[in-house]
Design an enzyme around this catalytic site. Structure first.
Site, PDB file in Angstrom:
ATOM      1  N   GLY A 157       0.849  -1.183   0.000  1.00 30.61           N
ATOM      2  CA  GLY A 157       0.000   0.000   0.000  1.00 30.61           C
ATOM      3  C   GLY A 157       0.883   1.229   0.000  1.00 30.61           C
ATOM      4  N   ASN A 158       0.308   2.369  -0.317  1.00 25.82           N
ATOM      5  CA  ASN A 158       1.085   3.610  -0.281  1.00 25.82           C
ATOM      6  C   ASN A 158       0.118   4.768  -0.086  1.00 25.82           C
ATOM      7  OD1 ASN A 158       0.140   4.491  -2.960  1.00 25.82           O
ATOM      8  ND2 ASN A 158       1.297   2.716  -3.659  1.00 25.82           N
ATOM      9  N   ARG A 159       0.663   5.962  -0.038  1.00 24.25           N
ATOM     10  CA  ARG A 159      -0.171   7.125   0.281  1.00 24.25           C
ATOM     11  C   ARG A 159      -0.681   7.852  -0.963  1.00 24.25           C
ATOM     12  NH1 ARG A 159       1.173   8.731   5.723  1.00 24.25           N
ATOM     13  NH2 ARG A 159       2.776   7.327   6.488  1.00 24.25           N
TER      14      ARG A 159
END
Ligand code: C5P
Length: 191
Positions: free
Chosen positions: A2-4
């Site tokens: 996941g990432n922002r």
């Protein structure tokens, strides 16, 4: 995993392409951003759904810009229910997600194909590798992991690498400026 990523870059590109008169399909993961007017929006949640949506729209497209920060791995066996703390720390086996852009590149045809590369170091070398490895016309190499650039930021420290060698050196751009620069290049390639 996941990432922002917020989707701001993809939305900026969709909006700018629409402003220039293109017929635009925006395939997006979950985001709080308001939908740009006049754009067909296709909402997805997983890499597989994004692959199916992108491949489903690709046939009629003159250009595809893949700014999505797709997860590279997913759990091999997703658990539908809650994981109970009492059962101990779970071990999660991962498997790769489909690489949408690589698949597009291998059946590229006449379409202009633009990729993004989020990198923390060796920006140019890593970007060039992606340009060639995924058979792209352009790659936007974005510095991540520093303040004022990358995920969620309104500005990016980025360079544009081109298959024809007409590169744009590393500089700070607003996402809107970067969208305009990418679409200038796409328009030239289409002409
Ligand atoms: O190889 P890497 O994941 O860094 O490449 C980034 C580029 O590939 C981006 O344009 C991204 O949208 C695309 N990508 C993809 N499918 C994936 C992972 C990345 O299309 N599973």
């Amino acid at each position: 995993l996941g990432n922002r990523s917020t989707g701001k870059m993809g939305f900026a590109i969709a909006e700018e392409a629409r402003r220039r008169g293109a017929s635009v399909t925006l395939v997006t993961g979950p985001t709080y951003l308001a939908e740009p007017a006049g754009v067909r929006v296709n909402r997805v949640e997983t890499a597989q759904e994004m692959r199916d949506a992108v491949l489903g729209s690709a046939d009629g497209a003159d250009a595809i810009v893949m700014s999505a920060a797709v997860a590279d791995f997913r759990p091999e066996q997703p658990v539908p229910g809650k994981l109970k703390k009492e059962d101990g720390v779970p071990e999660i086996r991962l498997e790769p997600t489909p690489d949408i852009l690589r698949e597009l590149g291998s059946g590229k045809g006449d379409r202009v194909l633009v990729g993004f590369a989020a990198e923390t170091d060796a920006l140019e070398t890593s970007g060039r590798k992606k340009l060639e490895g995924k058979n792209l016309d352009l790659v936007v190499v974005n510095r991540v992991g520093a303040p004022g650039t990358g995920f969620g930021s309104d500005t990016d420290e980025a360079m544009i690498l081109a298959r024809d060698g007409q590169d744009e050196p590393l500089r700070t751009w607003t996402k809107r400026e970067l969208a305009a620069a990418v679409l200038d290049r796409v328009a030239k390639l289409l002409a």
